[in-house]
Structures are given as structure tokens and as C-alpha cells.
Motif scaffolding. Structure first.
Motif, short mmCIF file in Angstrom:
data_model
loop_
_atom_site.label_atom_id
_atom_site.label_comp_id
_atom_site.label_asym_id
_atom_site.label_seq_id
_atom_site.Cartn_x
_atom_site.Cartn_y
_atom_site.Cartn_z
N PHE A 486 -4.28 14.64 6.95
CA PHE A 486 -3.81 13.89 5.78
C PHE A 486 -4.98 13.20 5.07
O PHE A 486 -5.06 13.18 3.84
N GLU A 487 -5.90 12.65 5.86
CA GLU A 487 -7.10 12.06 5.26
C GLU A 487 -7.90 13.12 4.50
O GLU A 487 -8.34 12.88 3.36
N ASP A 488 -8.08 14.27 5.12
CA ASP A 488 -8.80 15.36 4.44
C ASP A 488 -8.10 15.74 3.13
O ASP A 488 -8.77 16.02 2.12
N HIS A 489 -6.78 15.77 3.19
CA HIS A 489 -6.02 16.13 1.97
C HIS A 489 -6.27 15.11 0.86
O HIS A 489 -6.49 15.49 -0.30
N LEU A 490 -6.24 13.80 1.20
CA LEU A 490 -6.44 12.78 0.19
C LEU A 490 -7.85 12.80 -0.38
O LEU A 490 -8.08 12.34 -1.50
N ARG A 491 -8.79 13.34 0.38
CA ARG A 491 -10.18 13.43 -0.09
C ARG A 491 -10.46 14.76 -0.78
O ARG A 491 -11.56 14.96 -1.30
N SER A 492 -9.49 15.66 -0.80
CA SER A 492 -9.71 16.97 -1.41
C SER A 492 -9.84 16.83 -2.93
O SER A 492 -9.40 15.84 -3.53
N THR A 493 -10.42 17.81 -3.54
CA THR A 493 -10.64 17.78 -5.00
C THR A 493 -9.33 17.63 -5.78
O THR A 493 -9.27 16.82 -6.72
N PRO A 494 -8.26 18.38 -5.46
CA PRO A 494 -7.02 18.20 -6.22
C PRO A 494 -6.45 16.79 -6.10
O PRO A 494 -5.99 16.22 -7.11
N ALA A 495 -6.48 16.22 -4.89
CA ALA A 495 -5.95 14.87 -4.72
C ALA A 495 -6.81 13.84 -5.45
O ALA A 495 -6.28 12.91 -6.09
N GLN A 496 -8.12 13.98 -5.37
CA GLN A 496 -9.00 13.05 -6.07
C GLN A 496 -8.80 13.13 -7.58
O GLN A 496 -8.81 12.11 -8.28
#
Length: 666
Positions: A486-496
Motif C-alpha cells: 500500500f505504501e508503494d502504491h501511494l508512492r507510485s506515479t499515478p497516485a502521486q
């Protein structure tokens, strides 16, 4: 032809909140938080891992599949009993509109999971039982907190053979809902349901007519299920899909909408974690009643049932507005022996500096080069609410502007902060000359505001990612992995990119287009050591007070009172009480919180124990008026205060600071 899916014998639990659709939105949100907290806590109390269940939200209820290795008896015997206690505690602290009463159905049988969800005769049966008229009537005609209905198989195999489950408290009822026609067993926790009304003499019970094809369809359904009893099923092999991992996320009000959107995307993306495209995680995002209360619950280790009711279920991930909130919780946890909570404080997933919002017409008198402003040019400011992390960040910016530091232990702090609080207004921000001190995201959301940045150091909300581990239970490696994902997802380009579209800066300080923010980041960031102390000092400085003034009528006392009165806010109130032995009783009777004793000549003895809790401070206007042996000093000291003279090196300013500290100090 697709992947062969196996079936597994599972216990099925479905709950539904009675009259949920008749409530307003706010009570509905409260009910949903309370329901999930009660369910998870009830399962955990029975030794069942809620995160190992497959559960689906149904708006006004929850559908739960229990892991296949859990005996049916453990669910049927334990969960309803534990849930009853949770509901009692929740309802005891809620108004009628936010209280919970449930219909509960429990069945068991073969259930198949595939990429689209779950399916099985006993899943269908559970929902049909939940909708059965006898269950609805039983709950409506009783004061019970829930009505429970179980299938014939559950009763025959689990309840009837076990006297400890009190089989006599269940009564058999007819079920006739859609394709299900048979018997089930109904139970109310506070006694047997009232018996059905007797039929008038001479009448015969007539079954509703059904066309021949309906009976044929039911026969086919029974044949395909491999049994002649729609309430029974047989165990089978392990399915390819494990139950989704439950991930509870506690977020701030500032981040809530953006986090919910990312949680939905993460759930969708979780299907790529395994080759069967199974849903790997279920995310429950909750916002506590306030950031202050949520942090306090974490600092207590989520120790009380009230924490579950007010703040929601225990979080596995915490997304506060700023690291200074995490530091405050860490300090609170350090004071708890064997605290069950461990915080893994990780870097920012987004950023938002605290800025000034002004009406465009006002910008010309405030704005400086590079879209900056100087605090001395700022007039009235919209009131700041420190219950949120973002609001606390705004208060910290104002404390830094007022004191030139972010420590509030100086003797001058209460008076200076109170003067700043006097400049607050409840008028709408960014209209006329009223400015808004808030996060860049909040100001960008207000179409009336133009964003300006403070000269010098800025307070920055860094929106950290905090993994929360509960050390009083076995480690859950699957959940730990999901937390990292979930942390990786929030740091991903789409989430950012999504965070930037929502008005935040990304984790590197990059901006989006919303609100036309300044591309450059603050050159210097204010370091906050003790946000809790700042919140307490700021709130105390602005809180309305009732102040009792006891004066001897001297010229010095009158002059000092004239200096004190202009410092009072619109909501503050002054009452006069006699400077006599019963001064504290008179002050308490007037509902005063502080007594200011003003005297030139020596005063008579004051009863230090009279009245209730009230603080006191003394001011003397001649040499020796505050001698430790004198009644003025003794009266102030007895109530936790001090006595200050206005002559010599101390002067009236020091005395005024002392009075302000007694009135507006934390």
C-alpha cells in the motif's frame, strides 16, 4: 474453458442494520464505524482473526465468510454473544438515531470463490434468511439488540447437540422467501421471541400457489448442490483464492477523499498479486472524530471500547497530516508500560506548506515579490481549529509568527498568544480583509482565495506514512506485506499525480495546477518539537474565560484594571467580587476560573479553602505588598498562583504577564 474453481465448506454470517435507510447521513456514518468496530472486536474476542475472513460491505450491513478451518460451533456459540456486549457499549454512548439493532443470519455450506467474487447455495440462503418475515417481525416486536436466525443444518449439527448453546431459546419458524421454502431457527438474546398469533378457529393454513416450473427449478437447484436439503452442504477442497487481507487505514480529514480514491485503486490492483486474479485486500478507510482524538486513541494503545466506538477499528496504517503528530503519539506511548502499539514512522507521501489565503482585492496591500507576504501586514485572520492536524499546523505558524519560536514555555507566551487570538474572527475568509491561514491544499480549494507564502521559515505538513503494529497479538506477515504494498502504491506515479490533482504537493514537493501554487518549495522549514504543548497553549490563549476581580478600590488597582480590560476577548467576562475572607466562594459562585486580587494596603485574611477549584494571582502596588508573610501572597499561593508587585524592577508589565498567565495559560 477457464480455470477450474474449487469449493470449500465455509460458515456464512450476514448482518444487517435495522432501519438504516431511515437515518440521516451523519448517523449512518457513525453506525457503519460502530458496526465494523463491533464485528472485528467480537471476532477477535472469540479468538478469530478478522483479517483472515472474507468480508464484503453491503452499505447497511456486512457479509462474512469464516475461514474453512474454523469450527462452526466457535462462530455460532461465540460471535453473537461477544457482539451483544459490543453493541451494548456502543449504544450506551449514542443517541437513538445512531444506535444499532441487527438482523443476523448464519448458515454453512459449500462456497466457491472466483475472480468475480463468491457464490454458493448457502450464501444465497443466508441472504434469504436475513430477509425472512419471522426474523423482521421478531426484532420489531422486541427490544433485543439483535435477532438471530440459523439454518436447519446449523441448528441440527451445532446447536441441538450442545446444551451450552441453550437450544430451547431457539424456536422453529417457516421461511418462504423467493426460491427458499423450509424451516429455520430463530433466537433473541434477551429471551424467546413472542409466539406467533394463533389462527382463528376453523381456518386452514394454505401455502401460496407456485407454478409447476418454480418447483422444477428448485428441484434442479437441489440436484446441482448434490443434496436434497437446501440447508445442507458437504466440505470440499481448498479454494485457489485466500481470503483478502483486511487493511484498516486511519486518515486525516485533509487526506480522506484522496486516500479513499487510492484505496479503491489499490483494491483493484490487488488482483494482480496472484495468478487467479483474486482480490488480495479489502481496505477500510476511516477518519477519526478529530485528529486530536485519533492521536489520543493511538497514544492510549486503542485501549478502550470507547476508542472503537468513536474512532473506528484499530488501524494498520495511519496517514496523519504531519510528523509532529506522530512524535506526540510516540511520546505518549513511551509513558505506557508494555504498550501494545508500535509506530513505524516512514517518510512523506505528500506535502502541503501552511500558507496565507487572501481576497484578490487585498493582495496589493499584502503581497511582496515572489508571491510572499510579511506577517506584520496581515490583519484579521479566520479562526483556527486545532482539532485537525492541518489546523494545528496553522496554529504553529501563528505561534512562530507571534513568538519568533515554536516553544511556549516562556513567561511572555500566554499574553502574546492571547493578543494574537484577539485578532481571530468567525467572518468568512478571503472576503474583505479577512485572511485564511491554512494548508496550501485548503486554500487552493477555496475559489475566493489567492495563495501567498510567508517570508522566512514555513510550517510544512509532510503527510507521513505510519505503519501501526499491534504487539499484543501474533504477527501477521500477509498484512505486513500488504502494508508495504500500500505504501508503494501511494508512492507510485499515478497516485502521486492524483495527490497533485487534489491540491497536494507530491512527496518531492512537486505541484499540480490546482489553485496556481508557487512551484518553488519553502527554503526553510519550521522544526516542531512539542506540538501537544503548542496546541494546549494556543487553545488556552483563545478560550473564553470568566475572570473575577477583587480590588481594594485604590488608584493603583483602578489603573491596573484599566490595562487589563482591553485584553479581554468578546466572549470573556469580568465579574467584581469583594476583597474579603470569602473571596474564593464569591468567585466560584460567579463561575469564575481565575481570581485577580488587587491591593495597595495590606488586606485581611482570606479563607484559602473556601469555594471550589479556582486559580488566583495577586498584584500589589506598594513596596512589601507581596511579602510572603502577607495575606495577599498567602491567598494567591494557596490557589497555585503568585503575587507580583508593580514597583521596582518588576513593574506593571511583569505583573500583567503574570495575570495573563493565570488567565490564558495552559
Amino acid at each position: 474453458m477457464g480455470t477450474q474453481q474449487h469449493v470449500l465448506h465455509r460458515t456464512v454470517v450476514v448482518v444487517d442494520v435495522s432501519a438504516f435507510g431511515q437515518r440521516h447521513r451523519i448517523p449512518q456514518e457513525e453506525i457503519r464505524r460502530g458496526l465494523y468496530a463491533a464485528l472485528e472486536s467480537a471476532f477477535e474476542d472469540c479468538g478469530l482473526d478478522w483479517s483472515a475472513t472474507h468480508h464484503e460491505d453491503r452499505g447497511d450491513g456486512v457479509f462474512v465468510l469464516v475461514p474453512p478451518d474454523v469450527p462452526k460451533s466457535k462462530v455460532v456459540d461465540g460471535v453473537p454473544h461477544a457482539l451483544l456486549g459490543k453493541l451494548r457499549r456502543y449504544n450506551a454512548t449514542r443517541t437513538e438515531e445512531a444506535r444499532i439493532r441487527l438482523r443476523i443470519a448464519i448458515t454453512a455450506g459449500e462456497v466457491m470463490q472466483d475472480e468475480h467474487g463468491v457464490v454458493g447455495d448457502d450464501v444465497t440462503l443466508a441472504f434469504r434468511l436475513l430477509d425472512a418475515e419471522p426474523l423482521r417481525d421478531a426484532l420489531a416486536r422486541s427490544t433485543a439488540l439483535f435477532a438471530l436466525i440459523v439454518s436447519q443444518r446449523i441448528f441440527d449439527e451445532v446447536i441441538r447437540p450442545d446444551p451450552g448453546m441453550d437450544p430451547s431459546s431457539f424456536r422453529r419458524v417457516d421461511v418462504d422467501v423467493k426460491e427458499v421454502h423450509g424451516h429455520a431457527w430463530l433466537h433473541l438474546p434477551n429471551g424467546a421471541a413472542p409466539p406467533p398469533k394463533p389462527k382463528p378457529a376453523g381456518t386452514k393454513h394454505r401455502k401460496p400457489w407456485k407454478p409447476p416450473w418454480a418447483r422444477f427449478g428448485l428441484a434442479v437447484l437441489l440436484l446441482l448442490s448434490g443434496t436434497a436439503n437446501a440447508f445442507a452442504a458437504a466440505p470440499a477442497a481448498v479454494p485457489p483464492c485466500p481470503a483478502p487481507v483486511q487493511l484498516n487505514v486511519l486518515t486525516s480529514a485533509e487526506m480522506e477523499d484522496a486516500v479513499i480514491r487510492q484505496a479503491v485503486e489499490f483494491e483493484r490492483a490487488s488482483r494482480r498479486f496472484n495468478p487467479q486474479r483474486c482480490k488480495g485486500v479489502s481496505v477500510l478507510v476511516t477518519k477519526g472524530s478529530s485528529a486530536e482524538d485519533a492521536a489520543a486513541a493511538l497514544g492510549r494503545g486503542w485501549a478502550d471500547d470507547k476508542d472503537f466506538v468513536n474512532e473506528g477499528t484499530e488501524p494498520h496504517v495511519w496517514l496523519p497530516d504531519a510528523s509532529f503528530e506522530v512524535d506526540a503519539v510516540a511520546r505518549a506511548l513511551s509513558d505506557i508500560p508494555d504498550a501494545a502499539v508500535r509506530l513505524d514512522h516512514r517518510p512523506a507521501i505528500a506535502q502541503s506548506p501552511v500558507v496565507l489565503g487572501v481576497a484578490p482585492d487585498l493582495a496589493g496591500s499584502v503581497e511582496r515579490p515572489n508571491r510572499e507576504f510579511h506577517w506584520r501586514d496581515v490583519g484579521p485572520v479566520a479562526a483556527v481549529d486545532t482539532s485537525s492536524g492541518a489546523g494545528l499546523g496553522a496554529a504553529i505558524a501563528l505561534v512562530h509568527k507571534t513568538l519568533g519560536r515554536v516553544t511556549v514555555d516562556g513567561t511572555d507566551a500566554p499574553l502574546l498568544l492571547h493578543k494574537t487570538a484577539l485578532n481571530m474572527t468567525t467572518e468568512p475568509p478571503c472576503e474583505g480583509n479577512v485572511a485564511l491561514v491554512a494548508s496550501e491544499k485548503t486554500v487552493a480549494d477555496n475559489d475566493k482565495c489567492l495563495i501567498l507564502y510567508p517570508q522566512g521559515a514555513s510550517v510544512v505538513l509532510d503527510h507521513p506514512f505510519v505503519a501501526v503494529e499491534w504487539t499484543d497479538r501474533p504477527p501477521n506477515e500477509r498484512r505486513r506485506r500488504v502494508v508495504d504494498l500500500f505504501e508503494d502504491h501511494l508512492r507510485s506515479t499515478p497516485a502521486q499525480s492524483a495527490f497533485k490533482r487534489a491540491g497536494f504537493r507530491d512527496m518531492n514537493g512537486g505541484v499540480g495546477a490546482k489553485g496556481d501554487p508557487r512551484p518553488t518549495r519553502p527554503a526553510e522549514t519550521v522544526v516542531v518539537r512539542d506540538a501537544g504543548a503548542i496546541r494546549a497553549a494556543w487553545d488556552a490563549a483563545g478560550r473564553p474565560k470568566v475572570i473575577a476581580v477583587a480590588s481594594d478600590g485604590s488608584e493603583g488597582a483602578a489603573a491596573f484594571t484599566a490595562r487589563l480590560l482591553p485584553l479581554l476577548g468578546r466572549a470573556d467576562r469580568v465579574v467584581d467580587v469583594p476583597l474579603a475572607e470569602d473571596v474564593f466562594s464569591a468567585a466560584v459562585g460567579a463561575k469564575a476560573e481565575v481570581v485577580v486580587l488587587l491591593a495597595t494596603r495590606p488586606i485581611g485574611a482570606v479563607d484559602p479553602d473556601a469555594g471550589g477549584p479556582v486559580r488566583a494571582v495577586g498584584v500589589g502596588f506598594v513596596d512589601g505588598a507581596c511579602a510572603e508573610s502577607g495575606a495577599l501572597f498567602q491567598a494567591a499561593y494557596a490557589r497555585g498562583g503568585t503575587c507580583h508587585g508593580t514597583t521596582g524592577s518588576e513593574g506593571p508589565e511583569r505583573a500583567l504577564e503574570s495575570v495573563a498567565r493565570a488567565i490564558w495559560g495552559s
